[in-house]
Design a protein around this motif. Structure first.
Motif, mmCIF file in Angstrom:
data_model
loop_
_atom_site.group_PDB
_atom_site.id
_atom_site.type_symbol
_atom_site.label_atom_id
_atom_site.label_comp_id
_atom_site.label_asym_id
_atom_site.label_seq_id
_atom_site.Cartn_x
_atom_site.Cartn_y
_atom_site.Cartn_z
ATOM 1 N N ASP A 49 0.795 -1.238 0.000
ATOM 2 C CA ASP A 49 0.000 0.000 0.000
ATOM 3 C C ASP A 49 0.825 1.285 0.000
ATOM 4 O OD1 ASP A 49 0.809 0.162 2.637
ATOM 5 O OD2 ASP A 49 -1.186 -0.076 3.498
ATOM 6 N N ASN A 50 2.159 1.173 0.179
ATOM 7 C CA ASN A 50 2.994 2.377 0.089
ATOM 8 C C ASN A 50 3.684 2.517 -1.273
ATOM 9 O OD1 ASN A 50 4.742 0.208 0.510
ATOM 10 N ND2 ASN A 50 6.266 1.471 1.559
ATOM 11 N N LEU A 51 3.304 1.665 -2.228
ATOM 12 C CA LEU A 51 3.886 1.740 -3.570
ATOM 13 C C LEU A 51 3.059 2.668 -4.455
ATOM 14 C CD1 LEU A 51 4.583 -2.082 -4.015
ATOM 15 C CD2 LEU A 51 6.303 -0.303 -3.594
ATOM 16 N N ASP A 52 3.743 3.353 -5.372
ATOM 17 C CA ASP A 52 3.054 4.312 -6.246
ATOM 18 C C ASP A 52 2.162 3.624 -7.268
ATOM 19 O OD1 ASP A 52 4.275 6.377 -4.937
ATOM 20 O OD2 ASP A 52 5.848 6.681 -6.445
ATOM 21 N N LYS A 53 2.631 2.484 -7.786
ATOM 22 C CA LYS A 53 1.867 1.782 -8.819
ATOM 23 C C LYS A 53 1.601 0.339 -8.387
ATOM 24 C CE LYS A 53 0.699 2.588 -12.425
ATOM 25 N NZ LYS A 53 -0.624 3.036 -12.961
ATOM 26 N N ARG A 54 0.317 -0.028 -8.440
ATOM 27 C CA ARG A 54 -0.069 -1.407 -8.147
ATOM 28 C C ARG A 54 -0.918 -1.912 -9.317
ATOM 29 N NH1 ARG A 54 -2.675 -1.819 -2.255
ATOM 30 N NH2 ARG A 54 -4.241 -0.484 -3.264
ATOM 31 N N TYR A 55 -0.476 -3.031 -9.888
ATOM 32 C CA TYR A 55 -1.189 -3.624 -11.018
ATOM 33 C C TYR A 55 -1.904 -4.884 -10.539
ATOM 34 C CZ TYR A 55 1.715 -0.472 -13.778
ATOM 35 O OH TYR A 55 2.328 0.641 -14.284
ATOM 36 N N PHE A 56 -3.221 -4.921 -10.713
ATOM 37 C CA PHE A 56 -4.065 -6.013 -10.256
ATOM 38 C C PHE A 56 -4.368 -6.910 -11.460
ATOM 39 C CE2 PHE A 56 -4.473 -2.515 -7.465
ATOM 40 C CZ PHE A 56 -5.048 -2.891 -6.264
ATOM 41 N N ILE A 57 -3.763 -8.101 -11.478
ATOM 42 C CA ILE A 57 -4.026 -9.004 -12.604
ATOM 43 C C ILE A 57 -5.317 -9.770 -12.337
ATOM 44 C CG2 ILE A 57 -3.159 -10.848 -14.062
ATOM 45 C CD1 ILE A 57 -0.379 -10.308 -13.038
ATOM 46 N N LYS A 58 -6.266 -9.598 -13.241
ATOM 47 C CA LYS A 58 -7.502 -10.376 -13.199
ATOM 48 C C LYS A 58 -7.436 -11.431 -14.305
ATOM 49 C CE LYS A 58 -9.240 -7.751 -9.975
ATOM 50 N NZ LYS A 58 -9.503 -8.255 -8.609
ATOM 51 N N GLY A 59 -8.194 -12.505 -14.136
ATOM 52 C CA GLY A 59 -8.164 -13.570 -15.128
ATOM 53 C C GLY A 59 -8.825 -14.809 -14.583
ATOM 54 N N ARG A 60 -8.484 -15.932 -15.136
ATOM 55 C CA ARG A 60 -9.023 -17.206 -14.673
ATOM 56 C C ARG A 60 -7.851 -18.170 -14.508
ATOM 57 N NH1 ARG A 60 -12.278 -13.749 -15.253
ATOM 58 N NH2 ARG A 60 -14.393 -13.882 -16.171
ATOM 59 N N ALA A 61 -8.146 -19.334 -13.967
ATOM 60 C CA ALA A 61 -7.108 -20.372 -13.846
ATOM 61 C C ALA A 61 -6.563 -20.702 -15.227
ATOM 62 C CB ALA A 61 -7.706 -21.624 -13.219
ATOM 63 N N GLY A 62 -5.225 -20.699 -15.352
ATOM 64 C CA GLY A 62 -4.616 -21.096 -16.620
ATOM 65 C C GLY A 62 -4.494 -19.998 -17.661
ATOM 66 N N THR A 63 -4.802 -18.746 -17.293
ATOM 67 C CA THR A 63 -4.731 -17.659 -18.281
ATOM 68 C C THR A 63 -3.374 -16.964 -18.307
ATOM 69 O OG1 THR A 63 -5.840 -16.183 -16.689
ATOM 70 C CG2 THR A 63 -7.212 -17.229 -18.370
ATOM 71 N N GLY A 64 -2.371 -17.570 -17.694
ATOM 72 C CA GLY A 64 -1.004 -17.081 -17.856
ATOM 73 C C GLY A 64 -0.562 -16.025 -16.863
ATOM 74 N N LYS A 65 -1.242 -15.912 -15.727
ATOM 75 C CA LYS A 65 -0.871 -14.897 -14.740
ATOM 76 C C LYS A 65 0.540 -15.159 -14.198
ATOM 77 C CE LYS A 65 -4.520 -15.657 -12.123
ATOM 78 N NZ LYS A 65 -5.257 -16.665 -12.919
ATOM 79 N N SER A 66 0.805 -16.422 -13.820
ATOM 80 C CA SER A 66 2.123 -16.776 -13.289
ATOM 81 C C SER A 66 3.202 -16.636 -14.354
ATOM 82 C CB SER A 66 2.103 -18.213 -12.752
ATOM 83 O OG SER A 66 3.387 -18.614 -12.330
ATOM 84 N N THR A 67 2.909 -17.045 -15.578
ATOM 85 C CA THR A 67 3.889 -16.920 -16.675
ATOM 86 C C THR A 67 4.256 -15.466 -16.898
ATOM 87 O OG1 THR A 67 3.028 -18.917 -17.734
ATOM 88 C CG2 THR A 67 4.294 -17.405 -19.113
ATOM 89 N N LEU A 68 3.254 -14.595 -16.859
ATOM 90 C CA LEU A 68 3.497 -13.160 -17.007
ATOM 91 C C LEU A 68 4.405 -12.646 -15.895
ATOM 92 C CD1 LEU A 68 2.897 -10.375 -18.289
ATOM 93 C CD2 LEU A 68 0.835 -10.281 -16.860
ATOM 94 N N LEU A 69 4.133 -13.052 -14.661
ATOM 95 C CA LEU A 69 4.947 -12.603 -13.527
ATOM 96 C C LEU A 69 6.383 -13.120 -13.621
ATOM 97 C CD1 LEU A 69 2.313 -13.081 -10.679
ATOM 98 C CD2 LEU A 69 3.206 -10.911 -11.541
ATOM 99 N N LYS A 70 6.560 -14.335 -14.096
ATOM 100 C CA LYS A 70 7.916 -14.885 -14.264
ATOM 101 C C LYS A 70 8.700 -14.081 -15.304
ATOM 102 C CE LYS A 70 6.843 -19.616 -12.803
ATOM 103 N NZ LYS A 70 6.632 -21.019 -13.215
ATOM 104 N N LYS A 71 8.040 -13.666 -16.379
ATOM 105 C CA LYS A 71 8.711 -12.852 -17.401
ATOM 106 C C LYS A 71 9.112 -11.490 -16.842
ATOM 107 C CE LYS A 71 6.558 -14.972 -21.479
ATOM 108 N NZ LYS A 71 5.660 -14.753 -22.648
ATOM 109 N N ILE A 72 8.249 -10.907 -16.026
ATOM 110 C CA ILE A 72 8.553 -9.598 -15.430
ATOM 111 C C ILE A 72 9.718 -9.722 -14.446
ATOM 112 C CG2 ILE A 72 7.643 -7.809 -13.881
ATOM 113 C CD1 ILE A 72 4.878 -8.379 -15.205
ATOM 114 N N ALA A 73 9.719 -10.792 -13.643
ATOM 115 C CA ALA A 73 10.812 -11.009 -12.692
ATOM 116 C C ALA A 73 12.137 -11.182 -13.424
ATOM 117 C CB ALA A 73 10.526 -12.234 -11.827
ATOM 118 N N ALA A 74 12.122 -11.949 -14.505
ATOM 119 C CA ALA A 74 13.351 -12.174 -15.288
ATOM 120 C C ALA A 74 13.853 -10.872 -15.903
ATOM 121 C CB ALA A 74 13.092 -13.207 -16.384
ATOM 122 N N ALA A 75 12.931 -10.038 -16.396
ATOM 123 C CA ALA A 75 13.320 -8.754 -16.991
ATOM 124 C C ALA A 75 13.946 -7.835 -15.943
ATOM 125 C CB ALA A 75 12.098 -8.088 -17.625
#
Length: 362
Positions: A206-232
Motif C-alpha cells: 500500500d505504500n507503492l506508487d503503482k499497483r497492477y491487479f491481474i484479473k483472469g481465470r485459472a490457466g490464463t497465464g498470470k504466473s507466466t506473465l509474472l515470471k517474465k517480469i521477474a526475469a526482466a
C-alpha cells in the motif's frame, strides 16, 4: 522509521511443506539460530525482541508461521543486518555468520522423561495431520489443473506474448542498474493456515506508487506473465521480491520492484483485491487473451471443478487445524517443564547480540 513488513517464508502446499527462508536472510551480518523444542518460547522471545527494537525506531520484517497463526518463524532487522530464526523450520543455506541459542537449556529433563511416550505420540499425530493436509492440497491441485485446461484451450498465445512484452516495456521503460547484481528474495504473501487463507498484500504494497491487479481465470497465464517480469527486472540489475503461490509454489502470485515503486500481483480468489487509490490499475487477462464467451460455454464444468477443488482445500485446512491442536498440546508439555527464569535469559542473550550489532553499525 523503516516500515514493518509481514510475510511467510514457508508454507504447507500441494507440493508439501515448501521452504523459502534462505534468500530472506541474505545480506545480513548475523543470524541468531533458535534451537530447541518449544516454538512458543521462541516466538515469545522474538516478539519481545521485535517490540524492544521497534521502540528504538527500527523496522522489523515479521516472518509468520503458516501452521500456527500465533507463532513466528523468524524476524529480521534490515537496518541492523541481523535476523532471528526458528531452526525447526529447516536450514538456512547461505554464508551469513550464525549464533546458536538453545531454548532447551531451560527444560527440566526429569519432567520430560516422564512424558517421553506422550511426546512421541504427539509428534506422530502432528506429522500424520500435516501429510494429510499436503495430500488434500495435492488432490485439489490435480482438479485445478483440469480447470486450467479449459482456459488454456481457449487462449490466444500470440496475444498473451504481446501483452507481456508491452507491459514489460511499460514497467521498465529503459530502466537499468547495470553493474549491479540483483538481490532476489523468494517469499509467500499468503498461506493456508489453521485459521483459513491469510495474506499480507495490503501491508506489502500500500505504500507503492503503482499497483497492477491481474484479473483472469485459472490457466490464463498470470504466473507466466509474472515470471517474465521477474526475469526482466533481474536482467536490468533490479532487486526483486518474488512471491510464490501458497497453493502451487512453483507458480508466482506477485512481483515487487521497490526501486521502481511498483508491484504486480494475481488479484483473484482467494486473494482478490480491487483498485482503491490513485496509481492502481487492473490488467484483465481474460478480457485480453481468452476467447469471448468461454465462461458461459463451460459454465457447468467450471462450476463443478471449482466446487470440487475448493472442497479439498477446505479439507486440507481441517488437517492443519488438527496439527495445530496437537502441537499446542505438545508445547504445553515443554512449557510445564520450563524454568521461567532461564527463558528470560534467552531474551537477554538475543538482545545482547542485537545491541552488539547495533554498536558495530554505529
Amino acid at each position: 522509521m523503516e516500515r514493518d513488513k509481514h510475510y511467510f517464508a514457508g508454507d504447507h502446499t500441494a507440493k508439501g511443506f515448501y521452504p523459502l527462508y534462505s534468500t530472506n536472510f541474505q545480506e545480513l551480518d548475523l543470524i541468531l539460530n533458535l534451537t530447541g523444542s518449544s516454538n512458543f518460547v521462541k516466538t515469545a522471545g522474538m516478539k519481545k525482541l521485535a517490540e524492544e527494537w521497534k521502540s528504538k525506531g527500527y523496522g522489523v520484517e515479521w516472518i509468520h508461521c503458516s501452521s500456527n497463526n500465533d507463532l513466528l518463524d523468524g524476524i529480521i532487522f534490515p537496518q541492523l543486518k541481523i535476523g532471528v530464526y526458528d531452526s525447526t523450520c529447516g536450514t538456512i543455506e547461505n554464508e551469513t555468520a550464525s549464533t546458536e541459542i538453545n531454548v532447551n537449556e531451560s527444560l527440566k529433563t526429569e519432567a520430560l522423561e516422564e512424558q517421553k511416550t506422550s511426546i512421541l505420540n504427539y509428534h506422530q499425530r502432528i506429522n500424520r495431520a500435516l501429510q494429510s493436509a499436503h495430500q488434500s492440497f495435492k488432490t485439489g491441485l490435480f482438479i485445478h489443473d483440469d480447470l486450467e485446461e479449459i482456459y488454456i484451450n481457449n487462449m490466444d498465445f500470440m496475444k498473451a506474448d504481446k501483452v507481456a512484452n508491452e507491459l514489460i516495456n511499460h514497467l521498465f521503460n529503459n530502466s537499468s542498474h547495470a553493474g549491479k547484481t540483483s538481490q532476489i528474495k523468494h517469499r509467500f504473501f499468503g498461506a493456508s493456515t489453521p485459521n483459513g487463507v491469510i495474506d499480507y498484500i495490503p501491508n506489502l504494497t500500500d505504500n507503492l506508487d503503482k499497483r497492477y491487479f491481474i484479473k483472469g481465470r485459472a490457466g490464463t497465464g498470470k504466473s507466466t506473465l509474472l515470471k517474465k517480469i521477474a526475469a526482466a527486472a533481474e536482467d536490468l540489475g533490479l532487486d526483486v521480491e518474488i512471491y510464490h503461490c501458497g497453493f502451487d509454489p512453483e507458480s508466482l502470485d506477485m512481483i515487487i520492484v521497490r526501486e521502481l515503486n511498483f508491484c504486480i500481483f494475481d488479484s483473484t480468489d482467494p486473494h482478490e483485491y480491487f483498485p482503491e487509490k490513485e496509481g492502481d490499475e487492473i490488467i484483465d487477462l481474460y478480457e485480453k487473451i481468452v476467447t469471448s464467451g468461454t465462461d458461459e460455454k463451460y459454465k457447468r464444468e467450471i462450476s463443478k471443478l471449482t466446487t470440487k477443488y475448493k472442497s479439498y482445500m477446505k479439507k486440507g485446512g481441517t488437517f492443519l487445524k488438527k496439527a495445530k491442536r496437537n502441537k499446542e498440546e505438545l508445547d504445553q508439555i515443554y512449557m510445564d517443564a520450563m524454568d521461567s527464569s532461564i527463558t528470560e535469559e534467552i531474551f537477554y542473550t538475543m538482545n545482547e547480540n542485537v545491541q552488539q550489532q547495533a554498536s558495530v553499525l554505529d
